[in-house]
Design a protein around this motif. Structure first.
Motif, PDB file in Angstrom:
ATOM      1  N   GLU A  98     -15.866 -29.337  54.129  1.00 31.22           N
ATOM      2  CA  GLU A  98     -17.165 -29.510  54.770  1.00 31.22           C
ATOM      3  C   GLU A  98     -18.077 -28.292  54.649  1.00 31.22           C
ATOM      4  OE1 GLU A  98     -16.298 -30.683  58.779  1.00 31.22           O
ATOM      5  OE2 GLU A  98     -14.848 -32.194  58.121  1.00 31.22           O
ATOM      6  N   LEU A  99     -17.496 -27.099  54.519  1.00 31.07           N
ATOM      7  CA  LEU A  99     -18.303 -25.876  54.479  1.00 31.07           C
ATOM      8  C   LEU A  99     -18.315 -25.219  53.107  1.00 31.07           C
ATOM      9  CD1 LEU A  99     -17.098 -24.318  57.873  1.00 31.07           C
ATOM     10  CD2 LEU A  99     -19.076 -25.800  57.476  1.00 31.07           C
ATOM     11  N   GLY A 100     -17.544 -25.760  52.152  1.00 26.24           N
ATOM     12  CA  GLY A 100     -17.539 -25.221  50.802  1.00 26.24           C
ATOM     13  C   GLY A 100     -16.790 -23.919  50.638  1.00 26.24           C
ATOM     14  N   GLN A 101     -15.924 -23.581  51.621  1.00 26.60           N
ATOM     15  CA  GLN A 101     -15.180 -22.323  51.562  1.00 26.60           C
ATOM     16  C   GLN A 101     -14.093 -22.376  50.482  1.00 26.60           C
ATOM     17  OE1 GLN A 101     -15.751 -19.398  53.519  1.00 26.60           O
ATOM     18  NE2 GLN A 101     -14.463 -18.727  51.837  1.00 26.60           N
ATOM     19  N   THR A 102     -13.764 -21.225  49.931  1.00 27.09           N
ATOM     20  CA  THR A 102     -12.621 -21.082  49.028  1.00 27.09           C
ATOM     21  C   THR A 102     -11.491 -20.424  49.811  1.00 27.09           C
ATOM     22  OG1 THR A 102     -14.104 -20.765  47.144  1.00 27.09           O
ATOM     23  CG2 THR A 102     -11.801 -20.089  46.858  1.00 27.09           C
ATOM     24  N   VAL A 103     -10.310 -21.048  49.813  1.00 25.47           N
ATOM     25  CA  VAL A 103      -9.167 -20.525  50.561  1.00 25.47           C
ATOM     26  C   VAL A 103      -7.964 -20.430  49.640  1.00 25.47           C
ATOM     27  CG1 VAL A 103      -7.612 -20.842  52.530  1.00 25.47           C
ATOM     28  CG2 VAL A 103     -10.015 -21.543  52.718  1.00 25.47           C
ATOM     29  N   VAL A 104      -7.298 -19.285  49.663  1.00 20.04           N
ATOM     30  CA  VAL A 104      -6.050 -19.069  48.929  1.00 20.04           C
ATOM     31  C   VAL A 104      -4.986 -18.725  49.965  1.00 20.04           C
ATOM     32  CG1 VAL A 104      -4.855 -17.695  47.193  1.00 20.04           C
ATOM     33  CG2 VAL A 104      -7.297 -18.249  46.892  1.00 20.04           C
ATOM     34  N   MET A 105      -3.940 -19.534  50.036  1.00 18.55           N
ATOM     35  CA  MET A 105      -2.926 -19.383  51.078  1.00 18.55           C
ATOM     36  C   MET A 105      -1.538 -19.175  50.485  1.00 18.55           C
ATOM     37  SD  MET A 105      -1.858 -22.134  54.087  1.00 18.55           S
ATOM     38  CE  MET A 105      -1.420 -23.438  52.908  1.00 18.55           C
ATOM     39  N   VAL A 106      -0.860 -18.129  50.928  1.00 18.34           N
ATOM     40  CA  VAL A 106       0.541 -17.931  50.603  1.00 18.34           C
ATOM     41  C   VAL A 106       1.379 -18.658  51.648  1.00 18.34           C
ATOM     42  CG1 VAL A 106       2.423 -16.239  50.562  1.00 18.34           C
ATOM     43  CG2 VAL A 106       0.266 -15.751  49.394  1.00 18.34           C
ATOM     44  N   THR A 107       2.304 -19.486  51.203  1.00 18.38           N
ATOM     45  CA  THR A 107       3.169 -20.192  52.139  1.00 18.38           C
ATOM     46  C   THR A 107       4.481 -20.566  51.463  1.00 18.38           C
ATOM     47  OG1 THR A 107       3.325 -22.086  53.658  1.00 18.38           O
ATOM     48  CG2 THR A 107       2.190 -22.466  51.569  1.00 18.38           C
ATOM     49  N   ARG A 153     -12.212 -24.678  46.736  1.00 18.68           N
ATOM     50  CA  ARG A 153     -10.901 -25.332  46.673  1.00 18.68           C
ATOM     51  C   ARG A 153      -9.920 -24.587  47.570  1.00 18.68           C
ATOM     52  NH1 ARG A 153     -13.612 -28.649  45.115  1.00 18.68           N
ATOM     53  NH2 ARG A 153     -13.646 -29.780  43.132  1.00 18.68           N
ATOM     54  N   PHE A 154      -8.903 -25.289  47.987  1.00 19.56           N
ATOM     55  CA  PHE A 154      -7.845 -24.772  48.856  1.00 19.56           C
ATOM     56  C   PHE A 154      -6.576 -24.719  48.009  1.00 19.56           C
ATOM     57  CE2 PHE A 154      -5.863 -25.518  53.378  1.00 19.56           C
ATOM     58  CZ  PHE A 154      -5.248 -24.293  53.307  1.00 19.56           C
ATOM     59  N   THR A 155      -6.090 -23.508  47.725  1.00 16.87           N
ATOM     60  CA  THR A 155      -4.951 -23.319  46.832  1.00 16.87           C
ATOM     61  C   THR A 155      -3.788 -22.697  47.586  1.00 16.87           C
ATOM     62  OG1 THR A 155      -6.442 -22.952  44.952  1.00 16.87           O
ATOM     63  CG2 THR A 155      -4.150 -22.275  44.676  1.00 16.87           C
ATOM     64  N   ALA A 156      -2.593 -23.233  47.386  1.00 18.11           N
ATOM     65  CA  ALA A 156      -1.376 -22.653  47.952  1.00 18.11           C
ATOM     66  C   ALA A 156      -0.627 -21.898  46.866  1.00 18.11           C
ATOM     67  CB  ALA A 156      -0.473 -23.743  48.529  1.00 18.11           C
ATOM     68  N   ILE A 157      -0.193 -20.685  47.185  1.00 19.18           N
ATOM     69  CA  ILE A 157       0.709 -19.928  46.312  1.00 19.18           C
ATOM     70  C   ILE A 157       2.092 -20.008  46.941  1.00 19.18           C
ATOM     71  CG2 ILE A 157       1.242 -17.689  45.296  1.00 19.18           C
ATOM     72  CD1 ILE A 157      -1.693 -16.945  45.576  1.00 19.18           C
ATOM     73  N   VAL A 180     -14.197 -15.636  49.498  1.00 21.37           N
ATOM     74  CA  VAL A 180     -12.858 -16.230  49.530  1.00 21.37           C
ATOM     75  C   VAL A 180     -12.143 -15.781  50.793  1.00 21.37           C
ATOM     76  CG1 VAL A 180     -11.910 -14.342  48.131  1.00 21.37           C
ATOM     77  CG2 VAL A 180     -10.677 -16.514  48.246  1.00 21.37           C
ATOM     78  N   VAL A 181     -11.310 -16.676  51.341  1.00 24.85           N
ATOM     79  CA  VAL A 181     -10.429 -16.341  52.452  1.00 24.85           C
ATOM     80  C   VAL A 181      -8.996 -16.348  51.943  1.00 24.85           C
ATOM     81  CG1 VAL A 181      -9.471 -17.123  54.662  1.00 24.85           C
ATOM     82  CG2 VAL A 181     -11.938 -17.201  54.271  1.00 24.85           C
ATOM     83  N   PHE A 182      -8.281 -15.254  52.160  1.00 20.92           N
ATOM     84  CA  PHE A 182      -6.855 -15.175  51.851  1.00 20.92           C
ATOM     85  C   PHE A 182      -6.066 -15.350  53.139  1.00 20.92           C
ATOM     86  CE2 PHE A 182      -8.690 -12.754  48.290  1.00 20.92           C
ATOM     87  CZ  PHE A 182      -8.047 -13.364  47.229  1.00 20.92           C
ATOM     88  N   ALA A 183      -5.148 -16.290  53.141  1.00 16.34           N
ATOM     89  CA  ALA A 183      -4.327 -16.579  54.318  1.00 16.34           C
ATOM     90  C   ALA A 183      -2.859 -16.362  53.958  1.00 16.34           C
ATOM     91  CB  ALA A 183      -4.552 -18.012  54.791  1.00 16.34           C
ATOM     92  N   ASP A 184      -2.215 -15.432  54.650  1.00 18.52           N
ATOM     93  CA  ASP A 184      -0.824 -15.068  54.355  1.00 18.52           C
ATOM     94  C   ASP A 184       0.093 -15.677  55.413  1.00 18.52           C
ATOM     95  OD1 ASP A 184       1.474 -13.971  53.391  1.00 18.52           O
ATOM     96  OD2 ASP A 184       0.902 -11.886  53.703  1.00 18.52           O
ATOM     97  N   GLU A 185       0.753 -16.776  55.067  1.00 18.07           N
ATOM     98  CA  GLU A 185       1.646 -17.496  55.997  1.00 18.07           C
ATOM     99  C   GLU A 185       0.950 -17.695  57.354  1.00 18.07           C
ATOM    100  OE1 GLU A 185       4.461 -18.787  55.195  1.00 18.07           O
ATOM    101  OE2 GLU A 185       5.344 -17.638  53.562  1.00 18.07           O
ATOM    102  N   PRO A 186      -0.236 -18.312  57.378  1.00 21.42           N
ATOM    103  CA  PRO A 186      -1.024 -18.365  58.618  1.00 21.42           C
ATOM    104  C   PRO A 186      -0.394 -19.180  59.738  1.00 21.42           C
ATOM    105  CG  PRO A 186      -1.982 -19.807  56.965  1.00 21.42           C
ATOM    106  CD  PRO A 186      -0.910 -19.013  56.272  1.00 21.42           C
TER     107      PRO A 186
END
Length: 229
Positions: A192-201, A36-40, A164-170
């Motif tokens: 498509e790739l099943g990645q888990t992404v957590v993004m701060v924005t 899942r792709f989650t925004a904080i 998991v990939v953490f993305a900080d204001e990417p």
């Protein structure tokens, strides 16, 4: 693997002491499902960056527990945390964090090489192709646009197949077109790739690409919306 990719249980983080103490996280409990792709989100000072840093093992907690999969971060030694971040977590930062003397390909593979791991050629080709970087692999960061540099950073984060990939204001340093390209790829990496992404924005447009939105206020969860599983 069963269970969430990342979880926080009753997490507290305090900066300073006495009258100047600031409770950045106030008993936060939260799970981040796999794939899942989650925004904080939240206003300045809400605790969103602190939460990401604690989840990623970049900062310690004062109380509570943090897990990556079934591994509890709290209590790990510095060396164990370093290995976990290297082997199981990908990072994408606003400032790209590319080494200027290395080519795009060398930057993408740097983490694996430092870990003594060989890249999976097929996976590397998939990532590079999806990001449109095949013609840019021999270019150095100074020869790339901001959007291309951030795509290199995304490839670096994904090439090791992290939990998991953490993305900080990417997209914070990108124009709207380049930002949309990067967000579209992060979205595709989940779908498509099943990645888990957590993004701060702080950007609601960026958050619209995600499955779930977590809104923080004063170090607490104020709202949680979107797809859970």
């Amino acid at each position: 693997m069963d269970g969430p990719a990342v979880s926080a249980t009753d997490v507290v983080k305090v900066y300073g002491r006495g009258d100047t103490a600031v409770r950045a996280l106030d008993h936060v409990s939260l799970e981040f499902p796999r794939g899942r792709f989650t925004a904080i989100m939240g206003p300045s000072g809400s605790g969103k960056s602190t939460l990401m840093h604690c989840l990623a093992g970049l900062d310690t907690v004062d109380a509570g527990r943090v897990h990556i999969g079934r591994t509890e971060l709290t209590g790990l030694s510095d060396a164990e945390l370093t290995r976990l971040r290297r082997d199981r977590i990908g990072f994408v930062f606003q400032s790209f964090n590319l080494l200027p003397t290395m080519t795009a390909e060398e930057n993408i593979l740097l983490g694996l090489r430092l870990a003594g791991r060989r890249p999976d050629p097929a996976w590397f080709d998939t990532i590079v192709g999806a990001l449109g970087l095949r013609e840019r692999l021999r270019h150095k960061p100074g020869e790339l646009s901001g959007g291309q540099q951030q795509r290199v950073a995304c490839a670096r984060a994904l090439v090791g197949r992290p939990d998991v990939v953490f993305a900080d204001e990417p997209t914070g340093s990108l124009d709207s077109k380049s930002g949309a390209e990067v967000l579209g790829f992060l979205r595709a990496s989940v779908r498509e790739l099943g990645q888990t992404v957590v993004m701060v924005t702080h950007d609601p447009v960026a958050a619209s690409y995600t499955d779930r939105r977590v809104l923080l206020a004063d170090g607490r969860i104020a709202e949680l919306t979107g797809q859970v599983a």
